[in-house]
Design a protein around this motif. Sequence first.
Motif, PDB file in Angstrom:
ATOM      1  N   GLY A 178       0.803  -1.218   0.000  1.00  0.00           N
ATOM      2  CA  GLY A 178       0.000   0.000   0.000  1.00  0.00           C
ATOM      3  C   GLY A 178       0.837   1.269   0.000  1.00  0.00           C
ATOM      4  N   CYS A 179       2.138   1.135  -0.263  1.00  0.00           N
ATOM      5  CA  CYS A 179       2.977   2.325  -0.285  1.00  0.00           C
ATOM      6  C   CYS A 179       3.112   2.912  -1.683  1.00  0.00           C
ATOM      7  CB  CYS A 179       4.368   2.005   0.255  1.00  0.00           C
ATOM      8  SG  CYS A 179       4.375   1.945   2.045  1.00  0.00           S
ATOM      9  N   GLY A 180       2.576   2.238  -2.676  1.00  0.00           N
ATOM     10  CA  GLY A 180       2.629   2.758  -4.034  1.00  0.00           C
ATOM     11  C   GLY A 180       3.701   2.131  -4.906  1.00  0.00           C
ATOM     12  N   LYS A 181       4.312   1.044  -4.413  1.00  0.00           N
ATOM     13  CA  LYS A 181       5.372   0.392  -5.194  1.00  0.00           C
ATOM     14  C   LYS A 181       4.822  -0.165  -6.503  1.00  0.00           C
ATOM     15  CE  LYS A 181       6.402  -2.828  -2.241  1.00  0.00           C
ATOM     16  NZ  LYS A 181       5.530  -2.872  -1.077  1.00  0.00           N
ATOM     17  N   SER A 182       3.733  -0.918  -6.392  1.00  0.00           N
ATOM     18  CA  SER A 182       3.191  -1.567  -7.588  1.00  0.00           C
ATOM     19  C   SER A 182       2.565  -0.568  -8.550  1.00  0.00           C
ATOM     20  CB  SER A 182       2.167  -2.630  -7.196  1.00  0.00           C
ATOM     21  OG  SER A 182       2.828  -3.692  -6.551  1.00  0.00           O
ATOM     22  N   ILE A 183       2.003   0.522  -7.990  1.00  0.00           N
ATOM     23  CA  ILE A 183       1.438   1.570  -8.848  1.00  0.00           C
ATOM     24  C   ILE A 183       2.553   2.235  -9.655  1.00  0.00           C
ATOM     25  CG2 ILE A 183       0.455   3.917  -8.742  1.00  0.00           C
ATOM     26  CD1 ILE A 183      -1.711   1.866  -8.687  1.00  0.00           C
ATOM     27  N   TYR A 243       7.233   5.410   1.287  1.00  0.00           N
ATOM     28  CA  TYR A 243       6.185   5.307   2.306  1.00  0.00           C
ATOM     29  C   TYR A 243       5.029   6.209   1.893  1.00  0.00           C
ATOM     30  CZ  TYR A 243       3.723   5.080   6.677  1.00  0.00           C
ATOM     31  OH  TYR A 243       2.756   4.864   7.609  1.00  0.00           O
ATOM     32  N   ALA A 244       3.818   5.680   1.921  1.00  0.00           N
ATOM     33  CA  ALA A 244       2.604   6.451   1.615  1.00  0.00           C
ATOM     34  C   ALA A 244       2.756   7.270   0.324  1.00  0.00           C
ATOM     35  CB  ALA A 244       2.233   7.354   2.784  1.00  0.00           C
ATOM     36  N   GLY A 245       3.297   6.630  -0.708  1.00  0.00           N
ATOM     37  CA  GLY A 245       3.335   7.266  -2.019  1.00  0.00           C
ATOM     38  C   GLY A 245       4.486   8.224  -2.230  1.00  0.00           C
ATOM     39  N   GLN A 246       5.391   8.337  -1.242  1.00  0.00           N
ATOM     40  CA  GLN A 246       6.514   9.263  -1.385  1.00  0.00           C
ATOM     41  C   GLN A 246       7.837   8.567  -1.097  1.00  0.00           C
ATOM     42  OE1 GLN A 246       5.307  12.120   1.562  1.00  0.00           O
ATOM     43  NE2 GLN A 246       4.814  13.645  -0.009  1.00  0.00           N
ATOM     44  N   GLU A 302       4.082  -0.592  14.514  1.00  0.00           N
ATOM     45  CA  GLU A 302       2.663  -0.513  14.859  1.00  0.00           C
ATOM     46  C   GLU A 302       1.862   0.156  13.749  1.00  0.00           C
ATOM     47  OE1 GLU A 302       0.952  -1.089  18.089  1.00  0.00           O
ATOM     48  OE2 GLU A 302       2.631  -2.502  18.275  1.00  0.00           O
ATOM     49  N   GLY A 303       0.645  -0.296  13.586  1.00  0.00           N
ATOM     50  CA  GLY A 303      -0.266   0.393  12.664  1.00  0.00           C
ATOM     51  C   GLY A 303      -0.033   0.053  11.199  1.00  0.00           C
ATOM     52  N   VAL A 304      -0.737   0.781  10.335  1.00  0.00           N
ATOM     53  CA  VAL A 304      -0.648   0.553   8.887  1.00  0.00           C
ATOM     54  C   VAL A 304      -0.409   1.897   8.206  1.00  0.00           C
ATOM     55  CG1 VAL A 304      -2.080  -1.525   8.778  1.00  0.00           C
ATOM     56  CG2 VAL A 304      -3.166   0.732   8.754  1.00  0.00           C
ATOM     57  N   PRO A 305       0.080   1.885   6.962  1.00  0.00           N
ATOM     58  CA  PRO A 305       0.256   3.154   6.251  1.00  0.00           C
ATOM     59  C   PRO A 305      -1.088   3.866   6.079  1.00  0.00           C
ATOM     60  CG  PRO A 305       1.331   1.352   5.076  1.00  0.00           C
ATOM     61  CD  PRO A 305       0.508   0.742   6.151  1.00  0.00           C
ATOM     62  N   CYS A 361       5.009  15.180   7.559  1.00  0.00           N
ATOM     63  CA  CYS A 361       5.543  13.850   7.262  1.00  0.00           C
ATOM     64  C   CYS A 361       4.442  12.809   7.454  1.00  0.00           C
ATOM     65  CB  CYS A 361       6.718  13.542   8.203  1.00  0.00           C
ATOM     66  SG  CYS A 361       7.365  11.877   7.982  1.00  0.00           S
ATOM     67  N   ARG A 362       4.257  11.941   6.447  1.00  0.00           N
ATOM     68  CA  ARG A 362       3.151  10.970   6.500  1.00  0.00           C
ATOM     69  C   ARG A 362       3.431   9.807   7.454  1.00  0.00           C
ATOM     70  NH1 ARG A 362       2.033  11.153  -0.016  1.00  0.00           N
ATOM     71  NH2 ARG A 362       1.243  13.288   0.009  1.00  0.00           N
ATOM     72  N   PHE A 363       4.686   9.665   7.839  1.00  0.00           N
ATOM     73  CA  PHE A 363       5.030   8.586   8.766  1.00  0.00           C
ATOM     74  C   PHE A 363       4.884   9.027  10.221  1.00  0.00           C
ATOM     75  CE2 PHE A 363       8.435   5.783  10.754  1.00  0.00           C
ATOM     76  CZ  PHE A 363       7.687   4.615  10.655  1.00  0.00           C
TER      77      PHE A 363
END
Lengths: 309, 324
Positions: free
Chosen positions: B44-49, B229-232, B272-275, B285-287
Amino acid sequence: MISRRLAVSLLSLVFLVTIVFFMIHATPGGPAYSILGMHASPQAVAALNRQMGLNQPLSVQYAIWWAHLFEGRLGYSYIQHIAVSRLLGTYTRRTLLLDLCALALAVLSALLVGMVQGYYADRALGKIIGFAQILFYALPVFFIGILLIYIFSIRLNWLPPGGIGHHGGMSQMRHLILPAVTLALPIGAGLSRYFGHQARQEYRLDYVRTARARGFSDLYVAYRHVLRNAVRPFITMVGMMIPALFVGGVLTESVFNYPGLGWLLWRSALDQDYPTLSAITLLIGILTIAGNLAADVLNSILDVRVRYE
Amino acid sequence: MRTVLSIENLKVVGYKGGRSCPIIEGITFNLEPGRTLAVVGESGCGKSITAAAILGLLPWGFTVSDGRIVLDGQNALSLPPREWRQLRGKRIGAVFQNPLAALNPSLPIWKQVIESAQLEEALTRKTARSRALQLLERVEVPHVASRLDDYPHQFSGGMRQRVAIALALARNPALLIADEPTTALDLITQAQILNMLKRLQEEQNLAILFITHDLSLVAEYADEVFVMYAGQEVERGSVSDLFASVAHPYTHALLRSIPRLTGSRYRLIDIEGVPPSPHSYTRGCRFASRCPRVIAACSATPPPRLGNDSHEAFCHHPHRVLAP
């Protein structure tokens, strides 16, 4: 695989013949009354029963029924005064012609529409097709038939509203178009909905992405990869649509006054012509079993996994 | 050195219900012949996109809204779709995560391997089969001569992935996009396939874009790392520089979450948690919400770029100070 499938078909055939046999005996008052009329004297009924062998035990009659079937004797129509086997030939030919045209039309349009629907599944076009399928699937055959007659025969005067025309050639073709389209529409709608769903599932699989990532064009991916995988379950579905073809055929042939098996079935039901009715029931049953068998055999030829496992 | 692939400030947006939101943004990297760039991050970090955008195969509802994808010196985004399609297979090959579904189940493998060659030129059956044999030998499918007519379901997952690699490399592309190519495979098969890819890379001077969530593979098989991370981008650098001085807390956390076979075997030091989802991306910062080193500045302003071209990170409060 195929031998097991053949055994199932044979078993269905035995069931069919047996059920039709009991169906005749379940007619109110028995066959003699339906021939002589409800007010026949008991003596006349007894005489006719003796003459037709109806006074013999049921097991003997059942054996005779089988023996006659093997000889191709299907009884005698007391309404039309002709042997049923001779009566059926012409009607069966006409119905097979109509049904094959309708089936070809339904299958081809289902493949085409289904592929488009699978490709555009998430977009507006896919949803519009989905709505049209439900509409055409739900519309009754007689309504579609009358609507088509109104538009193309009465308003536009392009095509004849019924009958069969002269045997062979353009006239017969022109008479076939409207009934074939009428019969094909709901069946094609049902088949294309099923196939569209199938194509959509295939389009989601990774091998489609692999093929696209190799630079193959959408059209090539569609017919070379998606179509041949989506088509296998579809063939079984086509086999299962055969009864619907005959049921729709009864209504279509009546609406278009097309003298085929469905029309004959409808006439004989009104005339209480039981020998003809049971013969048609038998014939439609046999054609259904044969159609399903053909679909499964074709499927096993196409599906490599069915053969290997 | 000439680059095979150069991504400049790439931005992909997704549309849903008439609204658009950014999926990835500001993605910039270069890939040279014979080198491997690993793109690392959680699901869900945008690698495959990113990979789909480079291939020009973004799913319906996604579109590139900014940036350049330079392949062989030309911007693929300005090419007509037909020409971009012709780059696929010829200049870029791709293998994906799930080898079990990656092949057409109803065609024998030799026909699938030779398919792209047959679209280019007419081959006799004999030539086609011997060429298919060569292609499959290159990816080390054992006893291949007797298996040409086999169907995908008759092969193991590892073998299917080898066949998929043969399909991707059939036309000798300069770039291979490998999107989690060994994630679905066991560790031994994984090592065999990655070693084989390395050999093919050396033989053909192949550039590999290696997408993975497993940092443990990166040190061994990649030359450069790009952490998303999160598209960046959060951190980027050569393998030696980055592993020597991990700066970003996210990279640090990813490294610590590598399961080790020694010691406490089943304990996975995870984050902990998810993106966050693309709808809830913020200015800062999205992280920040998951970061153990979070400070006040993190959620207020975008993180600054630290370091230099051989190792950079975007962080307010890094583990190490990177020299500019």
